[in-house]
Design an enzyme around this catalytic site. Structure first.
Site, mmCIF file in Angstrom:
data_model
loop_
_atom_site.group_PDB
_atom_site.id
_atom_site.type_symbol
_atom_site.label_atom_id
_atom_site.label_comp_id
_atom_site.label_asym_id
_atom_site.label_seq_id
_atom_site.Cartn_x
_atom_site.Cartn_y
_atom_site.Cartn_z
ATOM 1 N N GLU A 28 -9.920 2.731 -5.280
ATOM 2 C CA GLU A 28 -9.639 4.121 -4.897
ATOM 3 C C GLU A 28 -8.471 4.730 -5.670
ATOM 4 O OE1 GLU A 28 -11.209 4.156 -0.290
ATOM 5 O OE2 GLU A 28 -9.135 3.563 -0.645
ATOM 6 N N TYR A 80 -15.813 -3.894 8.218
ATOM 7 C CA TYR A 80 -14.550 -3.177 8.381
ATOM 8 C C TYR A 80 -14.308 -2.948 9.871
ATOM 9 C CZ TYR A 80 -13.455 -2.210 3.472
ATOM 10 O OH TYR A 80 -13.090 -2.339 2.157
ATOM 11 N N HIS A 117 -3.054 3.272 -4.509
ATOM 12 C CA HIS A 117 -2.466 2.757 -3.258
ATOM 13 C C HIS A 117 -1.040 2.237 -3.488
ATOM 14 C CE1 HIS A 117 -5.846 3.048 -0.454
ATOM 15 N NE2 HIS A 117 -6.626 2.780 -1.479
ATOM 16 N N ASP A 177 0.867 -1.175 0.000
ATOM 17 C CA ASP A 177 0.000 0.000 0.000
ATOM 18 C C ASP A 177 0.905 1.226 0.000
ATOM 19 O OD1 ASP A 177 -2.302 1.840 0.543
ATOM 20 O OD2 ASP A 177 -3.316 -0.053 0.936
#
Length: 618
Positions: free
Chosen positions: A337, A430, A269, A194
């Protein structure tokens, strides 16, 4: 002689009473549990029989757990059962009523039999047997007679560990695999890369771990407010796994019926990747982009270039090494994302869009994902991606991990379009979100995901037809690690919510019960986890306060609530510690503003179950 007879009678009577009063504390809840009279006496003379084909994997685990938990070192044989009583037998069978990973556990006064059609089922049956052994047993114990018949609801029962934001050691990972497998979780999703760190050794590209695995120190500053690192700063925070360490984890997981799925997160990421090899970035030559590993949540310029052929050649090399390391049929490539602002200005990206007649950058991401899909399938693997890979033209043949909800509905779109789908709803799964009142929990997102919310989640949306629902592979819970800098904090966030997710993934909805699950935690599993040195959260016993100030009448109106059932809330408003002799909460009440409210949850014995909630009413 009389004393021996009395002892035997006492033992039998105890088992009979126990069987009648026994409450089911298994997690996850099996399909069927029938307690019977009598029980099996496990002692030093008990013999264990394991099929020879499975002895190498199962025997060390069985021996270790029985020594640790009961203090017994039992003889283990790989021959056929050759005694009439006092034995535990694992038996592989052909039985249409037992699914893959399913089992039958039968405890009688003379023996214990675990039947399954595969190694996974025998392993899972042993985990249920472990839970049937009373806590505190030492060298000799009585296990009540029972018949357990059990099959999994889903064959994808997963947990994600983010080790990029905060690195965790191999020993820590193995410790958690032990716990997860005890609750029949069979998939470990390893988020290895990441913005904040690259954690896997790639021999062809050593800079990925030489530079990409380390970042500057910022741990005393809030995650989302950290200034980017400079090239001159020391980079002491991080770590990575060598390929040999990864093989060690994979072997350890395999013996515990856990498949290890690696994630290499691209094209977004990817700050640690771009910092290690800046030529993968969109611009050539001069740029004001920061090429240091991200230190926190804000990581601009963190996407690889989708227009350069060298990007795909690089990633092909990486995926080839990853595929050689991991025996799993899956490789996760992220895809979520992605900030495409640089793609809009990049001549390489724009050239590819023009050449392939791509309408916009969404279709460029689709082009990138399709290229990645070809790279992954060339290694005879199946690509998994977060649900953003559905955008543009999608990625046929891939598996979708559906995490977004609200205006995005991948949990419906993916299975309706025929994609194998894994449910990982950020609303329900999550567990990086805190699990009690935000002002009482360790630092984390300003968002609460209580245990009961995880437990009561239904992964298959009611809008899906039966045929569409058949595309749902299973359920996954995710622990993102922005706010878990220590091993202890990581565990605190994992447990017991991972146990709730395990039951969601394994058990049929008709056998689930929040009240039973709550009872099982309180009366068995909290103690079992603590026995194994697990830092388990007990936020389920917290009292949630809500209040409003009535300025017209100069009053505070107070509401108190808890997610558990069967307990009472007692409170004070004078700053004193609440006990069962304090005010019992029956309904909302009024008091003076600025009073110090203290409230706690108590059981029938008058014992405080969780932390005292304390808040000034102003």
């Amino acid at each position: 002689m009389r004393s021996i007879i009395l002892t035997i009678l006492f033992f039998v009577l105890t088992l009979n009473v126990w069987a009648q009063d026994q409450k089911n504390t298994f997690i996850p809840q099996p399909e069927s549990v029938v307690f019977q009279d009598g029980g099996f006496k496990l002692n030093a003379k008990t013999t264990v029989f394991i099929p020879k084909a499975y002895a190498k994997a199962l025997q060390p685990i069985l021996v270790e757990k029985l020594e640790q938990e009961v203090g017994l070192t039992l003889e283990v044989k790989t021959s056929r059962v050759n005694v009439n009583s006092n034995y535990v037998a694992f038996k592989k069978v052909k039985d249409a009523s037992i699914d893959a990973e399913g089992y039958v556990l039968e405890v009688t006064p003379t023996n214990i039999l675990i039947k399954a059609t595969d190694y996974a089922g025998l392993f899972n049956g042993f985990q249920t047997l472990r839970q049937a052994i009373p806590l505190g047993a030492s060298t000799e114990t009585a296990i009540p007679s029972m018949l357990v018949q059990d099959n999994p609801r889903f064959h994808w029962r997963a947990v994600l560990f983010d080790v990029s934001r905060h690195f965790q050691t191999v020993d820590f990972i193995k410790k958690q695999l032990d716990v997860l497998s005890a609750y029949k979780i069979n998939t470990f999703h390893w988020h290895l890369t990441d913005d904040q760190g690259w954690r896997i050794e790639i021999k062809k590209y050593p800079n990925l771990t030489k530079k990409g695995a380390w970042r500057a120190e910022r741990d005393s500053i809030h995650w989302w407010s950290r200034k980017p690192a400079t090239a001159e700063e020391p980079k002491p925070i991080g770590g990575f796994y060598t390929q040999e360490e990864i093989k060690e984890v994979i072997a350890y997981a395999k013996n515990r019926n856990i498949d290890v799925i690696p994630e290499i997160d691209v094209p977004g990421h990817s700050k640690a990747l771009v910092a290690s090899y800046p030529e993968l970035f969109c611009y050539d030559g001069e740029t004001d982009a920061n090429f240091e590993v991200a230190v926190g949540g804000k990581a601009p310029d963190n996407a690889v270039c989708a227009g350069k052929e060298t990007t795909y050649a690089f990633l092909e090399d990486v995926i080839e090494e990853v595929a050689d390391l991991f025996p799993s049929k899956y490789i996760h490539i992220g895809g979520d994302e992605c900030n495409k602002s640089n793609w809009k200005k990049c001549p390489h990206c724009q050239s590819v869009m023009e050449e392939h007649q791509l309408a916009d950058e969404e279709e460029l991401q689709s082009y990138f994902i399709q290229r990645m899909n070809k790279i992954v399938t060339a290694q005879k693997k199946t690509m998994i991606g977060w649900d953003e890979i559905l955008s543009g033209k999608g990625a046929k043949g891939a598996t979708i991990m559906a995490w977004r909800r609200g205006k995005h509905t991948p949990e419906l779109q993916a299975p309706r379009e025929g994609y194998p789908t894994i449910m990982a709803s950020y609303l329900h799964s999550y567990i990086s979100r805190v699990q009690g009142p935000t002002f009482m929990e360790p630092e984390g997102p300003n968002s609460v995901l209580p245990l009961s919310e995880v437990y009561n989640h239904e992964p298959i949306p009611s809008e899906l037809t039966e045929e569409e629902a058949s595309s749902v592979l299973g359920n996954e819970t995710c622990l993102w690690a922005e706010f878990t800098p220590t091993a202890s904090h990581f565990e605190y966030m994992l447990y017991p919510r991972t146990l709730a997710s395990a039951e969601v993934s394994w058990s049929q909805p008709k056998v689930k019960s929040w009240e039973r699950f709550q009872y099982a935690l309180q009366n068995s599993h909290f103690e079992r986890l603590e026995r194994d040195n697990i830092n388990v959260a007990k936020s389920m016993f917290t009292v949630y306060p809500a209040f409003a100030i009535d300025q017209l009448h100069t009053e505070a109106i107070v509401y108190l609530e808890t997610e558990t059932v069967g307990f009472d809330i007692y409170y004070t408003v004078d700053g004193s510690e609440p006990t069962v002799n304090s005010n019992k909460y029956e309904s909302h009440f009024k008091t003076k503003p600025k009073n110090l409210l203290k409230a706690g949850l108590f059981n029938e014995a008058g014992e405080l179950l969780g932390k005292i909630t304390e808040i000034r009413l102003k």
